[in-house]
Design a protein around this motif. Structure first.
Motif, PDB file in Angstrom:
ATOM      1  N   LEU A  55      -3.367   2.744 -12.219  1.00 37.02           N
ATOM      2  CA  LEU A  55      -3.547   1.829 -11.069  1.00 37.02           C
ATOM      3  C   LEU A  55      -3.002   1.900  -9.907  1.00 37.02           C
ATOM      4  O   LEU A  55      -3.653   1.235  -8.487  1.00 37.02           O
ATOM      5  N   LYS A  56      -2.113   2.466  -9.968  1.00 39.36           N
ATOM      6  CA  LYS A  56      -1.433   2.472  -8.675  1.00 39.36           C
ATOM      7  C   LYS A  56      -2.059   3.551  -7.906  1.00 39.36           C
ATOM      8  O   LYS A  56      -1.537   3.245  -6.320  1.00 39.36           O
ATOM      9  N   LEU A  57      -2.612   4.372  -8.194  1.00 35.35           N
ATOM     10  CA  LEU A  57      -3.506   5.556  -8.003  1.00 35.35           C
ATOM     11  C   LEU A  57      -4.643   5.198  -6.695  1.00 35.35           C
ATOM     12  O   LEU A  57      -5.023   5.562  -6.103  1.00 35.35           O
ATOM     13  N   LEU A  58      -5.350   4.119  -7.691  1.00 31.26           N
ATOM     14  CA  LEU A  58      -6.773   3.491  -7.666  1.00 31.26           C
ATOM     15  C   LEU A  58      -6.478   2.024  -6.362  1.00 31.26           C
ATOM     16  O   LEU A  58      -7.493   2.239  -5.632  1.00 31.26           O
ATOM     17  N   THR A  59      -5.380   1.583  -5.974  1.00 31.16           N
ATOM     18  CA  THR A  59      -5.297   0.747  -5.541  1.00 31.16           C
ATOM     19  C   THR A  59      -3.797   0.576  -4.415  1.00 31.16           C
ATOM     20  O   THR A  59      -4.267  -0.087  -3.799  1.00 31.16           O
ATOM     21  N   GLN A  60      -4.358   1.843  -4.207  1.00 36.01           N
ATOM     22  CA  GLN A  60      -2.360   1.899  -3.034  1.00 36.01           C
ATOM     23  C   GLN A  60      -3.810   2.024  -1.756  1.00 36.01           C
ATOM     24  O   GLN A  60      -2.426   1.375  -0.807  1.00 36.01           O
ATOM     25  N   ARG A  79      10.232  -6.890   4.505  1.00 39.74           N
ATOM     26  CA  ARG A  79      10.110  -5.670   3.881  1.00 39.74           C
ATOM     27  C   ARG A  79      10.900  -6.026   2.623  1.00 39.74           C
ATOM     28  O   ARG A  79      10.653  -5.174   2.198  1.00 39.74           O
ATOM     29  N   VAL A  80      10.349  -7.212   1.728  1.00 39.71           N
ATOM     30  CA  VAL A  80      10.421  -7.197   1.074  1.00 39.71           C
ATOM     31  C   VAL A  80       8.641  -6.507   0.229  1.00 39.71           C
ATOM     32  O   VAL A  80       9.002  -6.038  -0.942  1.00 39.71           O
ATOM     33  N   LEU A  81       7.604  -6.966   0.993  1.00 40.22           N
ATOM     34  CA  LEU A  81       6.392  -5.939   1.354  1.00 40.22           C
ATOM     35  C   LEU A  81       6.682  -4.366   0.445  1.00 40.22           C
ATOM     36  O   LEU A  81       5.821  -4.137  -0.053  1.00 40.22           O
ATOM     37  N   VAL A  82       7.558  -4.380   1.799  1.00 41.86           N
ATOM     38  CA  VAL A  82       7.505  -2.487   1.730  1.00 41.86           C
ATOM     39  C   VAL A  82       7.999  -1.827   0.324  1.00 41.86           C
ATOM     40  O   VAL A  82       7.654  -1.800  -0.253  1.00 41.86           O
ATOM     41  N   GLN A  83       9.432  -3.174  -0.239  1.00 41.97           N
ATOM     42  CA  GLN A  83       9.918  -2.805  -1.118  1.00 41.97           C
ATOM     43  C   GLN A  83       9.019  -2.518  -2.749  1.00 41.97           C
ATOM     44  O   GLN A  83       9.230  -1.863  -3.375  1.00 41.97           O
ATOM     45  N   LEU A  88       5.139   0.424  -6.298  1.00 43.20           N
ATOM     46  CA  LEU A  88       3.983  -0.156  -6.759  1.00 43.20           C
ATOM     47  C   LEU A  88       3.546  -0.105  -8.984  1.00 43.20           C
ATOM     48  O   LEU A  88       3.738  -0.794  -9.641  1.00 43.20           O
ATOM     49  N   THR A  89       3.798   1.386  -9.008  1.00 38.64           N
ATOM     50  CA  THR A  89       4.112   1.215 -10.348  1.00 38.64           C
ATOM     51  C   THR A  89       4.706   0.503 -11.139  1.00 38.64           C
ATOM     52  O   THR A  89       4.684   0.316 -12.289  1.00 38.64           O
ATOM     53  N   LEU A  90       6.225   0.271 -10.843  1.00 34.80           N
ATOM     54  CA  LEU A  90       7.054  -0.614 -11.967  1.00 34.80           C
ATOM     55  C   LEU A  90       6.982  -1.799 -11.437  1.00 34.80           C
ATOM     56  O   LEU A  90       6.151  -2.324 -12.863  1.00 34.80           O
ATOM     57  N   VAL A  91       5.981  -2.723 -10.857  1.00 33.43           N
ATOM     58  CA  VAL A  91       5.283  -3.731 -10.835  1.00 33.43           C
ATOM     59  C   VAL A  91       3.767  -3.572 -11.697  1.00 33.43           C
ATOM     60  O   VAL A  91       3.630  -5.152 -12.190  1.00 33.43           O
ATOM     61  N   TYR A  92       2.852  -2.832 -12.078  1.00 38.75           N
ATOM     62  CA  TYR A  92       2.097  -2.913 -12.271  1.00 38.75           C
ATOM     63  C   TYR A  92       2.680  -2.989 -14.034  1.00 38.75           C
ATOM     64  O   TYR A  92       2.097  -3.791 -15.110  1.00 38.75           O
TER      65      TYR A  92
END
Length: 449
Positions: A55-60, A79-83, A88-92
Motif C-alpha cells: 500500500l505504501k508503494l502504491l499510494t506514496q 511536522r506531524v505530516l512529515v513524520q 507510512l508502512t507502519l501507519v498502514y
C-alpha cells in the motif's frame, strides 16, 4: 548476580520477576510453535506487514502530492505530516492490524486474535512514541525517551508491568526518613522529562502570544516572557524535588548556606541578571533599538538574561553583558523617537559665493533617498568659520531609519555634494604648499669671483 550483595527480599523479587518473564516468554513461544490458530496469527501478521508495504508503494506518490498542497498548514501540523509520511508502512500496518483484530474479536474466539492484538498494540505504541518524541529537541534525550517508552509499552502489552515494578520498588536505599527506590527514580525522571517538554512548549506558546500583542511594549514582552519561564521551570524543579522524596524544609536551610557561597563566586553573573531586569523595567533599551557602545554600532536583536545581542551592519553579532549597558555610556539612536540628525562638514574656496554654496548643498542633499525634508526636519547649511584655505560649512539633515546604516547615507550625501558643486563650478580647496629653493651663500660667492 551475587546473592551475598543483595538483600533476601530483593533477591526474592528478582527471582519472581525472572520467573514471570520466563513464563510469559514460554507462553509466547508455545503460541508460536503449537500448530493451529497461533501459527496462523503469525502468518496473518506477516501478511499484514506485506500488505502495508505494498500500500505504501502504491499510494506514496499520491500522498506526497497531497502533502505538498498543504503548504498553508501551521508548522506543527506539517511536522506531524512529515513524520507520518516517513512511517507510512507502519501507519498502514497499525490501521490494518487493528481493523482485523476488532473484526476477529467479533466473529471468532478471543484466543484466536491474541497475538494480533499484542502486535497491534505494540505497533500503535511505537508510532505514537515516535511522534511524541519529536517534541524533545535534544537528540540524546530523545533517544532515551524513545527507548524508555518502547520498553514500557512492551511490558504493558505483555502484562509484565507489575512484576518489574515490584522488583524496582524493592531496590531502594533509606537514609533516615528518606526512601529512594529505583522505581521512584524512574518515575521522577519520566515525569521531569514530560514536564520539561511541556514547559518548553508552554513558554514558547506564551512568548509567541506576547510578541503578537501590540498593546505590550517590546521590553515588557521580554520581561513577561522571562517571568513566565522562571515560574514554569521553577515549578518543574519543585515537583522534581518532591517526586524524589526530598523534604523542602530541610533543603531551604541548606540552600541558604550554599547561596551565600555561590553569590561570591557568581557575582558577575548575578550582576548581569539584575542589570537585565533593570533594563527591562526602565525600558531604556528594547529590541529593535539602534545603539552605539564604544566602537560597536548596531541594533538590538534580542534581550537575554545575561547579555544583549547587538547585530552590526557587517552581520556580526556582539553579546554585550547587561552590566556594561548599565555602567557605561550608551547612545540609543532610537530611544524616544526614530528620527536622527547627522552633520557633515566640508569647505569651499574663498572665491565661491557662500549664499550659492549653502543653497546648492541644501538642494543636493534633498535629492538623496532616506533624507527627510519639510517642517522641523528640513536640511540646513551653516558657515562654521573661515579656515586657512577654505570657508568651512556644516550640513545638517535628518533620517528616520538609522537601522539601515549611517556610513552609507553619509557617503551618498558626500557624493551628491560632489556632483552638485562640479555642476555649479564650486571648487573644494585642499592645502597647497609652495617650496622656494634659495641659493647657497658659498656658491653665490664663487659666482661673484
Amino acid at each position: 548476580m551475587n546473592q551475598d550483595l543483595i538483600p533476601s527480599s530483593v533477591s526474592k523479587l528478582y527471582d519472581d520477576m525472572v520467573a514471570a518473564f520466563s513464563s510469559q516468554f514460554e507462553n509466547f513461544a508455545e503460541l508460536i510453535v503449537t500448530p493451529g490458530w497461533r501459527q496462523y496469527q503469525i502468518i496473518i501478521i506477516l501478511c499484514l506487514w506485506g500488505a502495508a508495504f505494498v500500500l505504501k508503494l502504491l499510494t506514496q506518490g499520491r500522498w506526497d502530492t497531497w502533502a505538498r498542497s498543504r503548504s498553508g498548514w501551521p508548522k506543527w501540523r506539517l511536522r506531524v505530516l512529515v513524520q507520518l509520511m516517513q512511517r507510512l508502512t507502519l501507519v498502514y500496518f497499525v490501521v490494518l492490524s487493528w481493523a482485523l483484530y476488532l473484526v476477529m474479536q467479533q466473529i471468532t474466539w478471543p484466543s484466536r486474535s491474541y497475538i494480533i492484538g499484542v502486535i497491534a498494540t505494540l505497533a500503535a505504541a511505537w508510532l505514537a512514541i515516535a511522534l511524541v518524541a519529536r517534541l524533545v529537541r535534544n537528540r540524546t534525550l530523545r533517544r532515551i525517551f524513545k527507548w524508555a517508552m518502547w520498553v514500557y509499552a512492551t511490558l504493558v502489552a505483555l502484562n509484565l508491568t507489575d512484576d518489574v515494578a515490584g522488583f524496582l520498588d524493592g531496590v531502594a536505599i533509606s537514609i533516615g526518613d528518606l526512601h529512594i527506590s529505583a522505581l521512584g527514580i524512574l518515575k521522577a525522571v519520566l515525569l521531569i522529562g514530560i514536564l520539561l517538554t511541556l514547559a518548553r512548549v508552554g513558554t514558547r506558546a506564551a512568548e509567541r502570544g506576547l510578541m503578537s500583542n501590540d498593546d505590550i511594549t517590546p521590553s515588557m514582552q521580554v520581561l513577561l516572557a522571562k517571568g513566565i519561564q522562571v515560574l514554569i521551570y521553577g515549578g518543574v524543579f519543585l515537583v522534581a524535588i518532591r517526586t524524589l522524596g526530598f523534604d523542602l524544609t530541610g533543603i531551604a536551610l541548606l540552600s541558604g548556606a550554599i547561596g551565600v557561597g555561590i553569590g561570591f563566586g557568581l557575582q558577575k553573573v548575578v550582576s548581569n541578571l539584575i542589570s537585565g531586569i533593570i533594563i527591562l523595567m526602565d525600558r531604556s533599551i528594547k529590541p529593535g533599538d539602534v545603539i552605539s557602545l564604544g566602537d560597536t554600532f548596531g541594533w538590538i536583536n534580542a534581550l537575554g538574561a545575561r547579555y544583549v545581542s547587538v547585530v552590526t551592519r557587517d552581520g556580526r553579532e556582539y553579546l554585550i553583558p547587561n552590566e556594561d549597558l548599565i555602567t557605561n555610556q550608551v547612545v540609543n539612536w532610537s530611544h524616544s523617537d526614530k528620527f536622527v540628525r547627522l552633520d557633515l562638514e566640508f569647505g569651499t574656496s574663498y572665491s565661491d559665493d557662500p549664499h550659492k554654496v549653502r543653497s546648492t548643498a541644501v538642494n543636493s542633499v534633498k535629492t538623496v533617498s532616506r533624507v527627510l525634508s519639510g517642517g522641523s526636519h528640513e536640511p540646513v547649511c551653516h558657515i562654521t568659520g573661515f579656515g586657512d584655505s577654505s570657508v568651512d560649512y556644516v550640513l545638517r539633515f535628518w533620517i528616520s531609519d538609522p537601522t539601515k546604516g549611517l556610513t552609507n547615507i553619509r557617503g551618498n550625501v558626500y557624493l551628491a555634494l560632489w556632483d552638485a558643486f562640479h555642476a555649479e563650478g564650486i571648487s573644494i580647496p585642499f592645502p597647497q604648499r609652495e617650496v622656494r629653493l634659495l641659493p647657497d651663500a658659498g656658491s653665490q660667492q664663487i659666482a661673484e669671483d
